[in-house]
Design an enzyme around this catalytic site. Structure first.
Site, PDB file in Angstrom:
ATOM      1  N   MET A 282      11.895  -2.567   6.820  1.00 58.17           N
ATOM      2  CA  MET A 282      11.675  -2.784   8.253  1.00 58.17           C
ATOM      3  C   MET A 282      10.470  -3.689   8.544  1.00 58.17           C
ATOM      4  O   MET A 282      10.539  -4.548   9.424  1.00 58.17           O
ATOM      5  CB  MET A 282      11.519  -1.442   8.978  1.00 58.17           C
ATOM      6  CG  MET A 282      12.816  -0.652   9.046  1.00 58.17           C
ATOM      7  SD  MET A 282      12.608   0.990   9.753  1.00 58.17           S
ATOM      8  CE  MET A 282      12.231   0.597  11.459  1.00 58.17           C
TER       9      MET A 282
ATOM     10  N   TYR B 232       2.573  -4.904  -4.599  1.00 59.49           N
ATOM     11  CA  TYR B 232       3.482  -3.750  -4.709  1.00 59.49           C
ATOM     12  C   TYR B 232       4.311  -3.936  -5.979  1.00 59.49           C
ATOM     13  O   TYR B 232       4.796  -5.040  -6.254  1.00 59.49           O
ATOM     14  CB  TYR B 232       4.446  -3.696  -3.513  1.00 59.49           C
ATOM     15  CG  TYR B 232       3.823  -3.274  -2.209  1.00 59.49           C
ATOM     16  CD1 TYR B 232       3.268  -2.006  -2.051  1.00 59.49           C
ATOM     17  CD2 TYR B 232       3.819  -4.129  -1.108  1.00 59.49           C
ATOM     18  CE1 TYR B 232       2.714  -1.611  -0.838  1.00 59.49           C
ATOM     19  CE2 TYR B 232       3.262  -3.738   0.104  1.00 59.49           C
ATOM     20  CZ  TYR B 232       2.713  -2.483   0.230  1.00 59.49           C
ATOM     21  OH  TYR B 232       2.167  -2.093   1.423  1.00 59.49           O
TER      22      TYR B 232
ATOM     23  N   ARG C  75       6.483 -12.140   4.293  1.00 62.17           N
ATOM     24  CA  ARG C  75       5.050 -11.846   4.272  1.00 62.17           C
ATOM     25  C   ARG C  75       4.374 -12.702   3.195  1.00 62.17           C
ATOM     26  O   ARG C  75       5.032 -13.353   2.385  1.00 62.17           O
ATOM     27  CB  ARG C  75       4.813 -10.356   3.975  1.00 62.17           C
ATOM     28  CG  ARG C  75       5.217  -9.448   5.104  1.00 62.17           C
ATOM     29  CD  ARG C  75       5.162  -7.987   4.715  1.00 62.17           C
ATOM     30  NE  ARG C  75       6.190  -7.639   3.760  1.00 62.17           N
ATOM     31  CZ  ARG C  75       6.330  -6.444   3.191  1.00 62.17           C
ATOM     32  NH1 ARG C  75       5.478  -5.482   3.471  1.00 62.17           N
ATOM     33  NH2 ARG C  75       7.303  -6.206   2.343  1.00 62.17           N
TER      34      ARG C  75
ATOM     35  N   ILE D  73      15.173   5.510   4.431  1.00 63.91           N
ATOM     36  CA  ILE D  73      16.266   4.939   3.634  1.00 63.91           C
ATOM     37  C   ILE D  73      15.744   4.364   2.313  1.00 63.91           C
ATOM     38  O   ILE D  73      16.466   4.336   1.320  1.00 63.91           O
ATOM     39  CB  ILE D  73      17.039   3.863   4.442  1.00 63.91           C
ATOM     40  CG1 ILE D  73      18.299   3.428   3.709  1.00 63.91           C
ATOM     41  CG2 ILE D  73      16.163   2.671   4.794  1.00 63.91           C
ATOM     42  CD1 ILE D  73      19.358   4.494   3.612  1.00 63.91           C
ATOM     43  N   ASP D  74      14.471   3.939   2.280  1.00 70.25           N
ATOM     44  CA  ASP D  74      13.956   3.394   1.017  1.00 70.25           C
ATOM     45  C   ASP D  74      13.793   4.482  -0.041  1.00 70.25           C
ATOM     46  O   ASP D  74      13.600   4.177  -1.217  1.00 70.25           O
ATOM     47  CB  ASP D  74      12.639   2.624   1.238  1.00 70.25           C
ATOM     48  CG  ASP D  74      11.529   3.498   1.767  1.00 70.25           C
ATOM     49  OD1 ASP D  74      11.814   4.577   2.320  1.00 70.25           O
ATOM     50  OD2 ASP D  74      10.356   3.114   1.614  1.00 70.25           O
TER      51      ASP D  74
ATOM     52  N   HIS E  66       6.350  -0.726  -7.515  1.00 66.60           N
ATOM     53  CA  HIS E  66       7.447   0.262  -7.511  1.00 66.60           C
ATOM     54  C   HIS E  66       8.191   0.245  -8.845  1.00 66.60           C
ATOM     55  O   HIS E  66       9.387  -0.048  -8.914  1.00 66.60           O
ATOM     56  CB  HIS E  66       8.415  -0.010  -6.347  1.00 66.60           C
ATOM     57  CG  HIS E  66       7.762   0.130  -5.007  1.00 66.60           C
ATOM     58  ND1 HIS E  66       7.397   1.348  -4.468  1.00 66.60           N
ATOM     59  CD2 HIS E  66       7.355  -0.793  -4.089  1.00 66.60           C
ATOM     60  CE1 HIS E  66       6.827   1.170  -3.291  1.00 66.60           C
ATOM     61  NE2 HIS E  66       6.770  -0.120  -3.045  1.00 66.60           N
TER      62      HIS E  66
ATOM     63  N   GLU F 174       1.021   0.521  -4.196  1.00 64.71           N
ATOM     64  CA  GLU F 174       1.556   1.803  -3.719  1.00 64.71           C
ATOM     65  C   GLU F 174       0.933   3.013  -4.397  1.00 64.71           C
ATOM     66  O   GLU F 174       1.148   4.135  -3.941  1.00 64.71           O
ATOM     67  CB  GLU F 174       3.092   1.842  -3.887  1.00 64.71           C
ATOM     68  CG  GLU F 174       3.620   1.933  -5.313  1.00 64.71           C
ATOM     69  CD  GLU F 174       3.764   0.570  -5.990  1.00 64.71           C
ATOM     70  OE1 GLU F 174       3.315  -0.436  -5.403  1.00 64.71           O
ATOM     71  OE2 GLU F 174       4.322   0.523  -7.104  1.00 64.71           O
TER      72      GLU F 174
ATOM     73  N   VAL G 178      10.958  11.545   6.939  1.00 64.23           N
ATOM     74  CA  VAL G 178      10.432  12.549   6.005  1.00 64.23           C
ATOM     75  C   VAL G 178      10.100  11.904   4.669  1.00 64.23           C
ATOM     76  O   VAL G 178      10.649  10.860   4.297  1.00 64.23           O
ATOM     77  CB  VAL G 178      11.440  13.693   5.758  1.00 64.23           C
ATOM     78  CG1 VAL G 178      11.805  14.388   7.058  1.00 64.23           C
ATOM     79  CG2 VAL G 178      12.678  13.190   5.070  1.00 64.23           C
TER      80      VAL G 178
ATOM     81  N   LYS H  14       5.455  -8.546  -2.743  1.00 63.41           N
ATOM     82  CA  LYS H  14       6.530  -7.842  -3.435  1.00 63.41           C
ATOM     83  C   LYS H  14       6.334  -7.893  -4.945  1.00 63.41           C
ATOM     84  O   LYS H  14       5.572  -8.714  -5.477  1.00 63.41           O
ATOM     85  CB  LYS H  14       7.886  -8.472  -3.104  1.00 63.41           C
ATOM     86  CG  LYS H  14       8.285  -8.357  -1.651  1.00 63.41           C
ATOM     87  CD  LYS H  14       8.250  -6.948  -1.115  1.00 63.41           C
ATOM     88  CE  LYS H  14       9.455  -6.129  -1.511  1.00 63.41           C
ATOM     89  NZ  LYS H  14       9.435  -4.795  -0.813  1.00 63.41           N
TER      90      LYS H  14
HETATM   91  N1  LIG Z   1      12.399   1.567   5.819  1.00 59.83           N
HETATM   92  C1  LIG Z   1      11.188   1.031   5.727  1.00 59.83           C
HETATM   93  O1  LIG Z   1      11.016  -0.175   5.895  1.00 59.83           O
HETATM   94  C2  LIG Z   1      10.004   1.903   5.445  1.00 59.83           C
HETATM   95  C3  LIG Z   1       8.703   1.418   5.644  1.00 59.83           C
HETATM   96  C4  LIG Z   1       7.624   2.287   5.431  1.00 59.83           C
HETATM   97  C5  LIG Z   1       7.866   3.595   4.995  1.00 59.83           C
HETATM   98  N2  LIG Z   1       9.158   4.006   4.776  1.00 59.83           N
HETATM   99  C6  LIG Z   1       9.490   5.379   4.341  1.00 59.83           C
HETATM  100  O2  LIG Z   1       9.329   6.292   5.413  1.00 59.83           O
HETATM  101  C7  LIG Z   1       9.201   7.600   4.859  1.00 59.83           C
HETATM  102  C8  LIG Z   1       8.034   8.334   5.507  1.00 59.83           C
HETATM  103  O3  LIG Z   1       6.819   7.706   5.089  1.00 59.83           O
HETATM  104  P1  LIG Z   1       5.394   8.215   5.587  1.00 59.83           P
HETATM  105  O4  LIG Z   1       4.415   7.205   5.179  1.00 59.83           O
HETATM  106  O5  LIG Z   1       5.452   8.639   7.003  1.00 59.83           O
HETATM  107  O6  LIG Z   1       5.217   9.524   4.684  1.00 59.83           O
HETATM  108  P2  LIG Z   1       4.198  10.718   4.962  1.00 59.83           P
HETATM  109  O7  LIG Z   1       3.992  11.408   3.661  1.00 59.83           O
HETATM  110  O8  LIG Z   1       3.021  10.253   5.744  1.00 59.83           O
HETATM  111  O9  LIG Z   1       5.018  11.706   5.943  1.00 59.83           O
HETATM  112  C9  LIG Z   1       6.161  12.390   5.540  1.00 59.83           C
HETATM  113  C10 LIG Z   1       6.221  13.680   6.324  1.00 59.83           C
HETATM  114  O10 LIG Z   1       7.489  14.293   6.085  1.00 59.83           O
HETATM  115  C11 LIG Z   1       7.279  15.695   6.164  1.00 59.83           C
HETATM  116  N3  LIG Z   1       8.430  16.394   5.624  1.00 59.83           N
HETATM  117  C12 LIG Z   1       8.802  16.584   4.340  1.00 59.83           C
HETATM  118  N4  LIG Z   1       9.954  17.291   4.308  1.00 59.83           N
HETATM  119  C13 LIG Z   1      10.313  17.524   5.588  1.00 59.83           C
HETATM  120  C14 LIG Z   1      11.403  18.207   6.211  1.00 59.83           C
HETATM  121  N5  LIG Z   1      12.369  18.774   5.490  1.00 59.83           N
HETATM  122  N6  LIG Z   1      11.445  18.230   7.561  1.00 59.83           N
HETATM  123  C15 LIG Z   1      10.485  17.658   8.304  1.00 59.83           C
HETATM  124  N7  LIG Z   1       9.421  17.024   7.774  1.00 59.83           N
HETATM  125  C16 LIG Z   1       9.356  16.967   6.435  1.00 59.83           C
HETATM  126  C17 LIG Z   1       5.975  15.878   5.403  1.00 59.83           C
HETATM  127  O11 LIG Z   1       5.379  17.144   5.686  1.00 59.83           O
HETATM  128  C18 LIG Z   1       5.140  14.703   5.919  1.00 59.83           C
HETATM  129  O12 LIG Z   1       4.354  15.064   7.037  1.00 59.83           O
HETATM  130  C19 LIG Z   1       9.045   7.374   3.353  1.00 59.83           C
HETATM  131  O13 LIG Z   1      10.291   7.580   2.725  1.00 59.83           O
HETATM  132  C20 LIG Z   1       8.643   5.940   3.250  1.00 59.83           C
HETATM  133  O14 LIG Z   1       8.966   5.386   1.990  1.00 59.83           O
HETATM  134  C21 LIG Z   1      10.214   3.187   4.991  1.00 59.83           C
END
Ligand SMILES: NC(=O)c1ccc[n+]([C@@H]2O[C@H](COP(=O)([O-])OP(=O)(O)OC[C@H]3O[C@@H](n4cnc5c(N)ncnc54)[C@H](O)[C@@H]3O)[C@@H](O)[C@H]2O)c1
Length: 371
Positions: A301, A94, A15, A269-270, A96, A118, A239, A75
């Site tokens: 991702m 970002y 990016r 996973i992050d 972190h 963030e 979650v 980053k």
């Molecule tokens: N791997 C990647 O490249 C990547 C990219 C973007 C975001 N993420 C990650 O994805 C995850 C989700 O991000 P988001 O923006 O959707 O967050 P978000 O806060 O919008 O949504 C998280 C949801 O999880 C729910 N939750 C919490 N505990 C729970 C449980 N025990 N059971 C069911 N639901 C539960 C919350 O109520 C909330 O609605 C974060 O960890 C974020 O860092 C990863």
């Protein structure tokens, strides 16, 4: 103001901090935009696109850092980049910082003012500069999950949408926030039978109101999960408990109740992952198998679709970038508490309480800096 955008140097990062459109807006606001040569190539933007937008191409990152008043990136600055930051310079990217004491130390030592994407907030309590990447990761999750479900990739050989006479795949999305909602929309759009679980009743009500016809909702509990896991072809982990490691919602023992070749996509996973058997993977080697269950756990991702991600991030950062350039950080942050929430470091002081708590460093309330 002179706005500098160096090429990202973190491995596998394609990016870029500024799109040609962002450069064009900044130039229209009277600013000078300095782009390191080749900075946009990974996202499909040539130097010529930036030149056409009115930007100046600079040969080296060192020159970009030396000349710019504000550095706009994607980053967190890598060690070599941190050495090039200087007192009074503005960094918008970002960061972190909480798990990264080395970066925090270097930013404090540099004397720069660092605003972290963030932690910028919005009126609804959301994180507007994180949301676009969650949207991308969420929409990508069923796509990569569907690919992993293919037989040659170790999956159980199930087509998301089925065909006439053959039922669709069953997708379970745990967490109905930004990632989960976008994952569910795409999985449903591919024809899968989708259920979204969340712990927030207001969120479940919202999802049911808006998407009632497209997917089902459920209150996330160990009992319901145990009921749904044996039926699932794909589970998306989405979650988030803000500020905490992701809760482990599927244990290794529970993999035994799933169908062989079913797929887990752990987007969380992050934050450590929400399945016990998750470990971070890369785009080069994204999937692995545990007890017959395929896992996809790529921690960045959005990098897979660098062009879409760059454009989405650029749309979100542009108004803040322009406010910082037009007004300078002090007035921009004084007039916008949500931008002020992004300030993590200023002139050798840490200004974000949660980072201070995580690293055991005293913090200064950023409000005192703009009073
Ligand atoms: N791997 C990647 O490249 C990547 C990219 C973007 C975001 N993420 C990650 O994805 C995850 C989700 O991000 P988001 O923006 O959707 O967050 P978000 O806060 O919008 O949504 C998280 C949801 O999880 C729910 N939750 C919490 N505990 C729970 C449980 N025990 N059971 C069911 N639901 C539960 C919350 O109520 C909330 O609605 C974060 O960890 C974020 O860092 C990863």
């Amino acid at each position: 103001m002179k706005i500098g955008c160096p090429k990202e140097i973190k491995p596998q990062e394609f990016r870029v901090g500024m799109t040609p459109n962002a450069a064009m807006e900044a130039v229209a606001h009277g600013h000078t935009v300095l782009i390191e040569t080749g900075a946009g190539v990974g996202a499909g933007f040539a130097d010529a696109d930036y030149v056409a937008a009115g930007a100046t191409i600079i040969a080296t990152a060192a020159d970009v850092f030396a000349q710019a008043d504000m550095i706009v990136k994607v980053k967190e600055p890598q060690a070599g980049e941190r050495k090039m930051l200087r007192e009074g310079q503005l960094l918008f990217t970002y960061l972190h910082l909480a798990p990264d004491p080395d970066q925090t130390r270097d930013l404090l030592a540099s004397g720069c003012t660092a605003i972290a994407y963030e932690t910028v907030t919005d009126r609804s309590g959301g994180l507007p500069l994180l949301a676009p990447m969650s949207e991308v990761a969420g929409r990508l999750a069923p796509q990569v999950g569907a690919w992993t479900l293919q037989k040659a990739n170790g999956g159980r050989g199930v087509l998301m949408g089925g065909v006439p006479g053959v039922g669709p795949a069953r997708a379970l999305v745990i967490g109905g926030g930004v990632v989960g909602t976008h994952a569910a929309k795409i999985a449903a759009g591919m024809g899968a039978d989708v259920t979204v679980l969340d712990r927030s009743l207001p969120r479940l009500r919202y999802l049911d109101d808006v998407f009632g016809g497209q997917f089902k909702t459920g209150y996330s509990s160990a009992g319901l999960l145990a009921e749904l896991l044996p039926q699932a072809d794909m589970v998306v982990g989405a979650v988030l408990i803000p500020g905490a490691a992701a809760p482990k919602l599927i244990s290794r023992a529970q993999l035994g109740m799933m169908k062989p070749g079913a797929v887990l996509v752990d987007v969380a996973i992050d934050q450590g992952g929400c399945f016990e058997t998750s470990r971070a993977t890369t785009h080069q080697d994204p999937i692995y198998e545990v007890d017959g269950i395929m896992h996809y756990c790529v921690a960045n991702m959005p990098g897979a679709v660098a062009r879409t991600s760059t454009l989405a991030l650029g749309n979100a950062t542009m108004p803040f970038m322009l406010a910082l350039a037009d007004k300078g950080w002090k007035r921009a942050c004084a007039e916008d508490a949500h931008l002020l929430a992004g300030m993590n470091v200023h002139a050798g002081q840490l200004t974000y309480a949660a980072v201070g708590e995580a690293l055991g460093i005293a913090t200064v309330d950023p409000k005192t800096l703009v009073a």
